[in-house]
Design a protein around this motif. Structure first.
Motif, PDB file in Angstrom:
ATOM      1  N   ARG A  12       0.827  -1.208   0.000  1.00  0.00           N
ATOM      2  CA  ARG A  12       0.000   0.000   0.000  1.00  0.00           C
ATOM      3  C   ARG A  12       0.864   1.262   0.000  1.00  0.00           C
ATOM      4  NH1 ARG A  12      -4.642  -1.618   4.516  1.00  0.00           N
ATOM      5  NH2 ARG A  12      -5.809  -3.092   3.153  1.00  0.00           N
ATOM      6  N   ALA A  13       1.924   1.222   0.799  1.00  0.00           N
ATOM      7  CA  ALA A  13       2.812   2.391   0.834  1.00  0.00           C
ATOM      8  C   ALA A  13       3.465   2.615  -0.529  1.00  0.00           C
ATOM      9  CB  ALA A  13       3.878   2.198   1.915  1.00  0.00           C
ATOM     10  N   ARG A  14       3.910   1.501  -1.164  1.00  0.00           N
ATOM     11  CA  ARG A  14       4.506   1.644  -2.497  1.00  0.00           C
ATOM     12  C   ARG A  14       3.475   2.154  -3.508  1.00  0.00           C
ATOM     13  NH1 ARG A  14       7.029  -3.401  -1.318  1.00  0.00           N
ATOM     14  NH2 ARG A  14       5.525  -4.476  -2.671  1.00  0.00           N
ATOM     15  N   LEU A  15       2.213   1.619  -3.393  1.00  0.00           N
ATOM     16  CA  LEU A  15       1.163   2.088  -4.300  1.00  0.00           C
ATOM     17  C   LEU A  15       0.899   3.576  -4.100  1.00  0.00           C
ATOM     18  CD1 LEU A  15      -1.032   1.501  -6.391  1.00  0.00           C
ATOM     19  CD2 LEU A  15      -2.555   0.814  -4.512  1.00  0.00           C
ATOM     20  N   GLN A  16       0.855   3.996  -2.830  1.00  0.00           N
ATOM     21  CA  GLN A  16       0.641   5.414  -2.557  1.00  0.00           C
ATOM     22  C   GLN A  16       1.794   6.251  -3.107  1.00  0.00           C
ATOM     23  OE1 GLN A  16      -2.141   6.642  -1.321  1.00  0.00           O
ATOM     24  NE2 GLN A  16      -1.404   8.736  -1.547  1.00  0.00           N
ATOM     25  N   GLN A  17       3.010   5.718  -2.940  1.00  0.00           N
ATOM     26  CA  GLN A  17       4.167   6.418  -3.500  1.00  0.00           C
ATOM     27  C   GLN A  17       4.070   6.511  -5.010  1.00  0.00           C
ATOM     28  OE1 GLN A  17       7.659   4.381  -2.110  1.00  0.00           O
ATOM     29  NE2 GLN A  17       7.429   5.076   0.025  1.00  0.00           N
ATOM     30  N   LEU A  18       3.640   5.374  -5.639  1.00  0.00           N
ATOM     31  CA  LEU A  18       3.488   5.395  -7.097  1.00  0.00           C
ATOM     32  C   LEU A  18       2.394   6.372  -7.519  1.00  0.00           C
ATOM     33  CD1 LEU A  18       3.835   1.572  -7.896  1.00  0.00           C
ATOM     34  CD2 LEU A  18       5.493   3.376  -8.360  1.00  0.00           C
ATOM     35  N   ARG A  19       1.263   6.400  -6.744  1.00  0.00           N
ATOM     36  CA  ARG A  19       0.199   7.360  -7.055  1.00  0.00           C
ATOM     37  C   ARG A  19       0.700   8.790  -6.923  1.00  0.00           C
ATOM     38  NH1 ARG A  19      -5.061   4.708  -3.916  1.00  0.00           N
ATOM     39  NH2 ARG A  19      -5.423   3.002  -5.430  1.00  0.00           N
ATOM     40  N   ASP A  20       1.396   9.029  -5.808  1.00  0.00           N
ATOM     41  CA  ASP A  20       1.942  10.385  -5.632  1.00  0.00           C
ATOM     42  C   ASP A  20       2.907  10.727  -6.755  1.00  0.00           C
ATOM     43  OD1 ASP A  20       0.452  10.499  -3.342  1.00  0.00           O
ATOM     44  OD2 ASP A  20       2.129   9.957  -2.010  1.00  0.00           O
TER      45      ASP A  20
END
Length: 309
Positions: free
Chosen positions: A192-200
Motif C-alpha cells: 500500500r505504501a509503495r502504491l501510494q508512493q506510485l500514485r503520488d
C-alpha cells in the motif's frame, strides 16, 4: 713471606763469624797464625751453619707439620662448610616444600570452601526450584484432573502427553499462522505504501506533464505566430520581388524598344544581345547625347527674332 735458604745461611754466617781483628794487631801476627785463625773461623762458621741448618730444617719440618695440620683443619672446615651448606640447602628445600605444601593446602582448603559454598548455594537454589515446582504442581493439579477427564472423552488419545503434544502442535501452528498473518499484513502495508508512493509519483508526473504541455503549447503558439509573421514577410517579399521583376521586365522592354528605335533611326541592325540591357541603355544614352548635341547646334544656327527685318 719466607726468606730463601741462601740469604738465610749468609745472614747466619755473618752473625756467627767473629769480628775482624783490628788492623794494628793483624800486622804483628805471623801468616801461619792468621791462616790457622782463618781455618778455625771457617770451621766455627761451618759448625754454626750446620747447626743453623739443622735448626732451620727442624723449624721447616715443624712448619710443614703445622701447614699440614692447617690444611687438614682447612679441609675439615671446608667439609664442615659443605655439610653445613648442604644442611642449609636441605633445610631451605624442606622449608620451601613445607611452605608450598601449606600454600597448596590453604588453596585446596579455599577451593573446597568455595566448592562447599557453591554446592550449598546450588542446594538452596535446588530447594527453591523444588518448592517452586511443588507450588506449580499444586497449582496445575486441577488442570491435570481436567486433562484426565478430557482424555476419557477423547478415545483417540491414549495418554496425557499425547494430548499435550497435540495441543502444543496446534498452538505452534496457531503461532505460525499468526506470524504469517503479521508478515502478510506487513507486506500488504508495504505494498500500500509503495502504491501510494506510485500514485503520488504519478500525480507529480501528471502535473509535470501538464506543465510541460502548457509550456509546449505556449512554445507552439509562439512558433505559429513566428511562422505567420514569416509567411506574411515572405508573401510581402514575394510580392515586392514580383513587382520588382515586373518593373525590371518593363524597364528592359522599354530599353529594348528604345534601342530598336535607335537602331531603326540609324538604319543599323541591332548589334547587341537582347539580354544586354546595360549595353542597350548605353547605346540609347549615346544616341540621346548625340541628338541633344545636334539639337543644340541647330538652335545655335537658327537666327534670333530680333535680327529679322
Amino acid at each position: 713471606m719466607a726468606v730463601p735458604w741462601e740469604e738465610y745461611f749468609q745472614l747466619a754466617l755473618q752473625e756467627k763469624m767473629p769480628k775482624k781483628i783490628p788492623e794494628q794487631n793483624v800486622d804483628h801476627l805471623p801468616p801461619v797464625l792468621r791462616l790457622l785463625e782463618k781455618r778455625q773461623e771457617l770451621v766455627d762458621a761451618d759448625r754454626a751453619l750446620q747447626a743453623q741448618k739443622e735448626v732451620f730444617q727442624t723449624m721447616m719440618a715443624a712448619q710443614k707439620q703445622r701447614w699440614e695440620q692447617v690444611e687438614q683443619k682447612e679441609r675439615e672446615l671446608k667439609g664442615s662448610f659443605v655439610r653445613f651448606d648442604k644442611f642449609l640447602q636441605d633445610t631451605e628445600a624442606r622449608r620451601s616444600r613445607a611452605l608450598r605444601r601449606a600454600a597448596e593446602e590453604r588453596l585446596q582448603a579455599s577451593r573446597q570452601e568455595a566448592e562447599a559454598l557453591r554446592l550449598r548455594a546450588q542446594l538452596e537454589e535446588l530447594q527453591r526450584e523444588r518448592a517452586r515446582l511443588q507450588r506449580r504442581l499444586e497449582r496445575l493439579e486441577p488442570c491435570a484432573r481436567l486433562l484426565g477427564q478430557v482424555l476419557e472423552q477423547l478415545p483417540e488419545f491414549q495418554e496425557v502427553p499425547e494430548l499435550v503434544a497435540r495441543f502444543d502442535g496446534l498452538a505452534d501452528m496457531q503461532e505460525a499462522l499468526r506470524l504469517t498473518e503479521r508478515q502478510r499484513l506487513a507486506e500488504l502495508e508495504e505494498a500500500r505504501a509503495r502504491l501510494q508512493q506510485l500514485r503520488d509519483a504519478g500525480q507529480d508526473e501528471l502535473l509535470g506533464q501538464g506543465q510541460r504541455r502548457v509550456q509546449l503549447l505556449e512554445r507552439l503558439e509562439a512558433a505559429r505566430e513566428r511562422t505567420l509573421r514569416g509567411e506574411s514577410k515572405w508573401i510581402e517579399i514575394q510580392n515586392t520581388a514580383a513587382e520588382k521583376t515586373l518593373l525590371l521586365g518593363r524597364t528592359r522592354m522599354a530599353a529594348l524598344n528604345l534601342f530598336q528605335l535607335v537602331c531603326q533611326h540609324k538604319r543599323q541592325p541591332p548589334a547587341l544581345d537582347i539580354e544586354d540591357t546595360e549595353g542597350q541603355l548605353e547605346q540609347v544614352k549615346l544616341f540621346i547625347l548625340d541628338l541633344s548635341a545636334m539639337l543644340a547646334s541647330i538652335r545655335q544656327a537658327e537666327p534670333t527674332p530680333a535680327s529679322q527685318p
